[in-house]
Scaffold this active site. Structure first.
Site, PDB file in Angstrom:
ATOM      1  N   ARG A 238       0.846  -1.195   0.000  1.00  0.00           N
ATOM      2  CA  ARG A 238       0.000   0.000   0.000  1.00  0.00           C
ATOM      3  C   ARG A 238       0.877   1.239   0.000  1.00  0.00           C
ATOM      4  O   ARG A 238       1.785   1.378   0.837  1.00  0.00           O
ATOM      5  CB  ARG A 238      -0.895  -0.013   1.235  1.00  0.00           C
ATOM      6  CG  ARG A 238      -1.667   1.284   1.501  1.00  0.00           C
ATOM      7  CD  ARG A 238      -2.563   1.103   2.706  1.00  0.00           C
ATOM      8  NE  ARG A 238      -3.231   2.332   3.133  1.00  0.00           N
ATOM      9  CZ  ARG A 238      -2.975   2.985   4.255  1.00  0.00           C
ATOM     10  NH1 ARG A 238      -2.031   2.540   5.089  1.00  0.00           N
ATOM     11  NH2 ARG A 238      -3.648   4.085   4.564  1.00  0.00           N
TER      12      ARG A 238
ATOM     13  N   THR B  38      -6.712  -1.760   9.768  1.00  0.00           N
ATOM     14  CA  THR B  38      -6.531  -0.848  10.902  1.00  0.00           C
ATOM     15  C   THR B  38      -6.271  -1.567  12.230  1.00  0.00           C
ATOM     16  O   THR B  38      -7.102  -2.329  12.707  1.00  0.00           O
ATOM     17  CB  THR B  38      -7.721   0.120  11.093  1.00  0.00           C
ATOM     18  OG1 THR B  38      -8.115   0.656   9.826  1.00  0.00           O
ATOM     19  CG2 THR B  38      -7.313   1.261  12.013  1.00  0.00           C
TER      20      THR B  38
END
Length: 481
Positions: free
Chosen positions: A32, A280
Site C-alpha cells: 500500500r 486498521t
C-alpha cells in the site's frame, strides 16, 4: 498454502530495497502506498523497488494506491499541544490563524464543519481519544464543552459521532493523486470516505482518461454508509473491492458495534463477488514490540474465519520497529486460522441461480473440487482474472492457480483469497497441448504430484474477456488433452 492475503503499507521503516525484499519473501501479497504521506517521487521509487523485488522473488505482488480523502482536522497549536480538562470549554474556530491554537480554541481546516454541526452533537478528536459536545454555534465558531479530556496536538482528525459530515469524498489533492497513481502504475486505487456509489463512479470517471486499468476499492469508513443497507450494497456494486477501514468507522459508530459491522461488510462483499480487505490496528502493538498480543491474534484470526480476502498492516510496517517480524507473525496467525474446519466450509450461493456462463463454470469447479476426493488444485486460465475472483468466493482448502499471459491481471489476482498468480502464455500452442502444458507448469512448481486430480477451466478462445465456458477434470501423469 496460505489463502488469506497480506497487505503491507510502505513507509520510512520499509523504504529500503532490502526491507521491501524481505517483506515480499516473507509473504506480502500487496503493498500500500499511502498518499496521505510522502511525495509522488517517494511513491514512484517504492513502487519500482516492489516490482524489482517481486521479479527477483518470482512472485506477483499488487500495488495499491490509497487516496487521502477529506480527512477533517484541527489546525495547529502555538506550543505544539495542549491539555484539555473534562468540563472546560473549547472552541473550534474556522477563522482562527492556523498556528494560533491554545487551551481555549484551535483552527480547523474545513470551514463546512460549522454548517454540519448542531447543538448537542458529539465530536471526537484524535481517533476518539478526546470527545467534546457542541453547545453553541456562532458564525465561524463551534463552541463546545470537553467530555473526555487529554493531550491534543497538531493536525488531529475530527469525526462526528454518527457520521453525516458533508465533505466530498474526492478532494483536489485526490484528483491530482489519481493522475499520479496512474503514472506509477498502481493495480488498485482506494477511495477514502465515499458517501455513495456516485463517489465511486466519479473516481472511475477521473481514472478512465489516464488509461489506467486499476481496480477501485471503496474504503467503508462513514457511519451513514453502514446504517443504510441499500447504500452499502450500491457502493460495493460500484467498486471492484471494499476495505473495512476500522479507524474512522469505529470512531463514528463506536467500537461496540464495529465487530458486527465488519462481519456484515465481509458477508455482503463476498455475496456480490467483490473482494474485501480488513484494515486498521490489526497488530498495532508490534509497532514497538516483537510479538503481537493475544487479542491481536484473535482479531486477525476472526477476520480470516469471516472470509476476508486480505488483512492489512498500516503503521506496523510503515513506521514500526519490527516490519518483517510483523509479517511473519501475521503469516503464522493466518495459517492457524485457516487450519480450522470452518475456514474451508462454504454454502456460497448454494440455492441461487447463475446468469453468466463463466460464473457457472467457476462455481461448478469449486463445488466439485471441494467434494471430489483426490483434487489437489484448481487451474483457471484467465485473461482478466474475473474467473479466479468468482472461484475465490467459495471457501476451500485448495489453491486456485490463475494462469494468464497478462501481467496486469496477475498482479490484480494477487489480492484474491486462495488465488496464486502464475504466468502462462498459450497463444502459440496447439489447442490440444494447452491443458497438458498448464498441468506441467504446476508439476514443475512442485505444487502437485503424479496421480493427483486437477480441475481446469478455460474458454474455447484464449485471450477473450468473459469467455470461460469449459471445465475439465484431469489426472496428473495421464495423457491430457
Amino acid at each position: 498454502m496460505r489463502r488469506t492475503k497480506i497487505v503491507a503499507t510502505l513507509g520510512p521503516a520499509s523504504d529500503s530495497p532490502e526491507v521491501i525484499s524481505q517483506l515480499i519473501q516473507e509473504g506480502v501479497d500487496v503493498v500500500r502506498l499511502n498518499f496521505s504521506h510522502g511525495t509522488v517521487a517517494d511513491h514512484k521509487a517504492r513502487a519500482q523497488r516492489v516490482r524489482e523485488a517481486a521479479t527477483e522473488a518470482g512472485r506477483y505482488v499488487a500495488i495499491m494506491g490509497d487516496l487521502q480523502g477529506p480527512k477533517i482536522r484541527i489546525a495547529r497549536f502555538a506550543e505544539g499541544k495542549v491539555f484539555l480538562k473534562p468540563g472546560q470549554r473549547f472552541t473550534l474556530n474556522a477563522q482562527l490563524d492556523k498556528d494560533a491554537g491554545d487551551n481555549s480554541q484551535v483552527g480547523i481546516d474545513y470551514a463546512g464543519l460549522v454548517d454540519d454541526c448542531h447543538t448537542n452533537d458529539i465530536l471526537l478528536l484524535d481517533d476518539g481519544r478526546l470527545t467534546i459536545q457542541v453547545e453553541t454555534i456562532r458564525a465561524s465558531e463551534i463552541q463546545c464543552r470537553v467530555l473526555q479530556g487529554g493531550y491534543l496536538s497538531n493536525n488531529k482528525g475530527i469525526n462526528r459521532q454518527g457520521g453525516g459530515l458533508s465533505a466530498s469524498a474526492l478532494t483536489d489533492k485526490d484528483k491530482t493523486d489519481i493522475q499520479s497513481a496512474a503514472e506509477i502504475g498502481v493495480d488498485y486505487l482506494a477511495v477514502s470516505f465515499p458517501r455513495d456509489a456516485e463517489d465511486m463512479q466519479e473516481a472511475r470517471s477521473l481514472l478512465a482518461p489516464t488509461g489506467s486499468k486499476a481496480g477501485l476499492i471503496a474504503k467503508i469508513e462513514r457511519a451513514e454508509t453502514v446504517k443504510n443497507p441499500e447504500i452499502l450494497d450500491q457502493i460495493i456494486q460500484a467498486s471492484d473491492g471494499v476495505m473495512v477501514a476500522r479507524g474512522d468507522l469505529g470512531v463514528e459508530i463506536g467500537d461496540a458495534e464495529l465487530i458486527g459491522v465488519q462481519k456484515h461488510i465481509i458477508q455482503r462483499a463476498r455475496k456480490q463477488n467483490r473482494f474485501v480487505i480488513t484494515a486498521t490496528q490489526m497488530m498495532e502493538s508490534m509497532i514497538q514490540n516483537p510479538m503481537p498480543t493475544r487479542a491481536e491474534v484473535f482479531d486477525v484470526a476472526n477476520a480470516v474465519l469471516d472470509g476476508t480476502d486480505a488483512v492489512m498492516l498500516s503503521a506496523e510496517t510503515a513506521a514500526g520497529d519490527y516490519p518483517v517480524e510483523t509479517v511473519q507473525a501475521m503469516v503464522r496467525v493466518i495459517h492457524g486460522a485457516e487450519s480450522q474446519h470452518q475456514a474451508r466450509k462454504s454454502g456460497h450461493r448454494m440455492h441461487q441461480s447463475f446468469s453468466n456462463i463463466d460464473e457457472t463454470i467457476g462455481m461448478a469447479a469449486m463445488y466439485a473440487a471441494n467434494h471430489l476426493s483426490g483434487v489437489k488444485a484448481v487451474i483457471a486460465m484467465t485473461e482478466t482474472g474475473a474467473t479466479p475472483l468468482l472461484m475465490s468466493r467459495i471457501r476451500s482448502g485448495l489453491p486456485i492457480f490463475a494462469l494468464s499471459p497478462n501481467t496486469a491481471s496477475l498482479h490484480r489476482t494477487a489480492m484474491f483469497r486462495g488465488v496464486v498468480p502464475m504466468h502462462f502464455d498459450a497463444s502459440s500452442m496447439p489447442h490440444e497441448q494447452i491443458n497438458q502444458s498448464a498441468v506441467n507448469s504446476l508439476l514443475e512448481a512442485g505444487v502437485i504430484n503424479t496421480g493427483d486430480l486437477v480441475m481446469i477451466s478455460k474458454g474455447d478462445y484464449l485471450n477473450v474477456h468473459g469467455g470461460t465456458n469449459t471445465l475439465k477434470i484431469v489426472r496428473v501423469g495421464h495423457d491430457i488433452k
